[in-house]
Design a protein around this motif. Structure first.
Motif, short mmCIF file in Angstrom:
data_model
loop_
_atom_site.label_atom_id
_atom_site.label_comp_id
_atom_site.label_asym_id
_atom_site.label_seq_id
_atom_site.Cartn_x
_atom_site.Cartn_y
_atom_site.Cartn_z
N ILE A 226 -4.76 4.01 -6.48
CA ILE A 226 -5.66 4.30 -5.37
C ILE A 226 -6.58 5.45 -5.78
O ILE A 226 -6.12 6.49 -6.23
N ALA B 7 2.65 -4.98 3.82
CA ALA B 7 1.90 -5.62 4.90
C ALA B 7 2.73 -6.79 5.43
O ALA B 7 3.90 -6.94 5.06
N THR B 8 2.17 -7.61 6.28
CA THR B 8 2.90 -8.80 6.76
C THR B 8 2.63 -9.97 5.81
O THR B 8 1.55 -10.08 5.26
N VAL C 12 0.85 -1.19 0.00
CA VAL C 12 0.00 0.00 0.00
C VAL C 12 0.88 1.24 0.00
O VAL C 12 1.77 1.37 0.84
N MET D 235 -2.90 -5.12 5.10
CA MET D 235 -3.34 -3.85 5.68
C MET D 235 -2.10 -3.07 6.12
O MET D 235 -1.24 -3.62 6.80
N LYS E 139 -1.84 0.61 -4.78
CA LYS E 139 -1.97 -0.51 -3.85
C LYS E 139 -1.93 -1.78 -4.67
O LYS E 139 -2.26 -1.76 -5.86
N ASP F 119 -4.80 1.38 5.40
CA ASP F 119 -5.32 1.20 4.06
C ASP F 119 -5.22 -0.27 3.68
O ASP F 119 -4.37 -0.99 4.18
N MET F 120 -6.10 -0.67 2.78
CA MET F 120 -6.15 -2.06 2.37
C MET F 120 -5.41 -2.26 1.06
O MET F 120 -5.52 -1.46 0.14
N GLU G 23 -9.44 7.51 -4.00
CA GLU G 23 -10.25 7.72 -2.80
C GLU G 23 -10.98 9.03 -2.89
O GLU G 23 -10.51 9.98 -3.51
N LYS H 107 -12.02 -1.79 8.99
CA LYS H 107 -11.21 -0.57 8.79
C LYS H 107 -11.95 0.67 9.31
O LYS H 107 -11.36 1.54 9.95
#
Lengths: 158, 158
Positions: free
Chosen positions: A155, A114-115, A49, B48, A54, B112-113, A157, B101
């Motif tokens: 992205i 992310a993880t 992200v 995330m 993303k 953010d996703m 938004e 979220k």
């Protein structure tokens, strides 16, 4: 999405495997088709992200190739995909994405990772769900096949 | 990680399934153990990333339960996990994470996703690789089982 996005992942994968396991995977032709699925027995998956983009990255290995990488790294050949192999796949996922993040950040496409998640299961398929294009790239080695799959959305938004 | 993080996902899942499919999944006991794996035949996965946290979310369904959700939504029972079922699982993943979220953002944990990924394959396991704790929560229904798995790391950057 074009070579500018794909090459950093390709190069990072080759660097990581050459460094960790002295192995060279032969890259095949990248596919843009929406009806191709990455397939393997163990996969590492990570989300990305950033302010402008993303996306998600996955790398899938056939069992024999994953075990061979482990063998080359540690000197012992695992009998099957065990917890150590899953750890290694998670680590490869982190390192490849981290390498690509550095290169892409220098080109102005910054993102955070992310993880990672590791999926294990005979012959599963991975399918990135995204509005944007997704690219699958096969790799081959005497020990088996691997696939990377990358997708990036812009992205948008409110 | 505590109930403050888990409940928003739990509630979002129950809202989404009640709204889309008029179905109620019965939540089991959350597990914090590191040696438990979420397991299913089709899974949705999403990353995330926020200023304070990064993590990943997955939801795994047994085939029969995934098909029953599809049946309840569309009136037709799929014979197996096809592309439409995978689409639906990707959509559920997006909606559940989007719901959580919103709730977590109101508590100061903004993120953010990334884009969702759907994994399909008989009886695969999902394992979140993270420094932080991860929570697995089983759900049951007459048609089959589902698992959600959540992990969050604190972001530590130089």
């Amino acid at each position: 999405m074009n070579a500018e996005f794909v090459n950093p992942f390709l190069q990072a994968l080759q660097n990581v495997l050459s460094m960790m396991a002295q192995m060279e995977l032969k890259p095949g032709k990248p596919q843009l088709k929406r009806d191709e699925y990455a397939r393997g027995d163990v996969s590492g998956i990570i989300g990305m992200v950033g302010p402008k983009v993303k996306g998600s990255f996955s790398i899938s290995f056939e069992e024999n190739l994953a075990c061979e990488i482990m063998h080359k790294m540690l000197g012992e050949m695992p009998e099957s995909i065990d917890d150590e192999v899953c750890d290694m796949v998670g680590e490869i996922t982190n390192m490849v994405t981290g390498g690509a993040k550095k290169t892409l950040g220098e080109s102005g496409y910054e993102f955070d990772m992310a993880t990672p998640i590791v999926v294990s299961g005979k012959d599963h398929t991975i399918s990135h769900r995204s509005e944007g294009p997704r690219i699958i790239m096969p790799f081959s080695h005497l020990a088996g096949k691997a696939y990377i799959e990358i997708c990036f959305d812009k992205i948008s938004e409110a």
